[in-house]
Scaffold this active site. Sequence first.
Site, PDB file in Angstrom:
ATOM      1  N   LYS A 111       0.828  -1.198   0.000  1.00 32.46           N
ATOM      2  CA  LYS A 111       0.000   0.000   0.000  1.00 32.46           C
ATOM      3  C   LYS A 111       0.868   1.257   0.000  1.00 32.46           C
ATOM      4  O   LYS A 111       0.392   2.344  -0.305  1.00 32.46           O
ATOM      5  CB  LYS A 111      -0.910   0.022   1.233  1.00 32.46           C
ATOM      6  CG  LYS A 111      -1.947  -1.090   1.258  1.00 32.46           C
ATOM      7  CD  LYS A 111      -2.783  -1.007   2.523  1.00 32.46           C
ATOM      8  CE  LYS A 111      -3.675  -2.228   2.675  1.00 32.46           C
ATOM      9  NZ  LYS A 111      -4.451  -2.199   3.924  1.00 32.46           N
ATOM     10  N   ARG A 112       2.126   1.091   0.366  1.00 37.92           N
ATOM     11  CA  ARG A 112       3.014   2.257   0.389  1.00 37.92           C
ATOM     12  C   ARG A 112       3.355   2.723  -1.024  1.00 37.92           C
ATOM     13  O   ARG A 112       3.864   3.811  -1.226  1.00 37.92           O
ATOM     14  CB  ARG A 112       4.296   1.922   1.163  1.00 37.92           C
ATOM     15  CG  ARG A 112       4.038   1.687   2.650  1.00 37.92           C
ATOM     16  CD  ARG A 112       5.341   1.474   3.410  1.00 37.92           C
ATOM     17  NE  ARG A 112       5.095   1.233   4.825  1.00 37.92           N
ATOM     18  CZ  ARG A 112       4.881   0.037   5.347  1.00 37.92           C
ATOM     19  NH1 ARG A 112       4.878  -1.027   4.551  1.00 37.92           N
ATOM     20  NH2 ARG A 112       4.664  -0.113   6.634  1.00 37.92           N
TER      21      ARG A 112
END
Length: 522
Positions: free
Chosen positions: A282-283
């Site tokens: 998700k980063r």
Amino acid sequence: MSWLRSCHILNTVLTHRAAQWTRCCSTVQDQVRVRFAPSPTGFLHLGGLRTALYNYIFAKKYGGSFILRLEDTDQSRLVPGAAESIEDMLEWAGIPPDESPRRGGPVGPYLQSQRLDLYRQTALQLVESGHAYYCFCSSQRLELLKKDALRTGQTPRYDNRCRHLRAEQVQEKLAQGAPHVIRFRLETGVEPFQDLIFGWNRHEVAQVEGDPVVIKADGFPTYHLANIVDDHHMKISHVLRGSEWLISTSKHLLMYRALGWRPPTFGHLPLLMNKDGSKLSKRQGDIFIQSFQRGGVLPEALLDITTNCGSGFNTNRMGRKIDELISEFNPSKITTHSALLDLEKLAEFNKIHLQQRIEDEEQCHMLINDLRRQIQRAYNTEIQDQDVLHEDYIRRVLHLRKGHISTLNELVSPAYSYLWVRPSVSGQQVAALTAEAQHIASLVLRLMEERGEELAVDRLNKDLKTLAKQTKATKYRELMKLLRLALSGLQQGPSVAEMMVSLGRAEITRRFQKLLLLSETS
């Protein structure tokens, strides 16, 4: 012989898996209910979209229902707007839920924070039956247990201390208002279960884990309790989720058994990974669905690429829409291998789906309206002729550029500004190419008079070659550069003939009259 034997074994396994899926689906076609249950602690990303997509396709393949349930019990990590955005993105992607917080349904509410009484009642039922107990251990004690385990190289786990409290000790602490959680009592002797994708599985969780918390000190349930309570009461028939939950399934099945409930059928989907096999994080800011939407990526292109890189379909080709994905879906073909996603190919997928939209009259009309808004935002006061906003003009541009552009956004980039704004051209630029600009401008103006309103790329290519023979000292290459400069102010782009067809006879005439005046004054 060994090769034949291997083929025979593989065929037997595949046949068994196909029969397994057929039994689990064909007999309950009118009862298939699947769910996508994300936590609104963040916005929808590609991995989540893929899980939702497989659930949606499974439901539609077998005439069932697709439910969106939001697991918002971790109140400290909730992201404002995420819950609404998740449902927005599913609708944008073309895989809307049949039941959801927004749409409602017969087994709502679909927000876990609105179902707390149900979880509390279930937890108390487990306590009364001896399958769960109150735990009064402080956070400081739990932290010490964790540090001790890590120091000795062991996996941190709760030591089940409160399991052994006498009934009167428990009642005394409750009467004193002592902070507490409720833990589920793990038992040995876990029964194996047959996962639809990974086959037979069994994890003796009691040997490697401490008793898990099911109700936290704030009264909210943990995932382990809430998901089985909701799946039971929402009559979920199949749980299709990421393979990271495979190891927790035995724990969940112990809870089903303790409550006397029949569990759903489980299928754990292999993970979606980067093309190099690394975890899709998700980063990575570019994996959120909203960022794809803002970048002009079409929803059907996202659905296409996330299924194309995985398994579960009779064919594997580019350009499939949701109806084709449903018809070609074959769950027995889902493998245990991770799906490797190459986002560098997304532009090609989007180009194919954009072309399909342009060729569909109704969808093309929507593209025209969308592009018109983008043109007005990008160029607004710079537009000299409002005809560039006319439906017929924009449609002509789209049909000429289909198969060349990957997103609609490209058409409002500087490379295509000449379509909406007349370019600025200097006498120096013209003089650097030829001394015959005035003569060439006259030839083009005469050609426009002869050709009338209808222009075609093939015919213009021939006309321009003929026109080049009517110059004295200007070679064909310099002629094309001059025409491109007068039409667009650029040195590269689509073919000159295509530029001319896009702009139309009237606009070509204006731009070459301007070149004629520029040549006369210089």
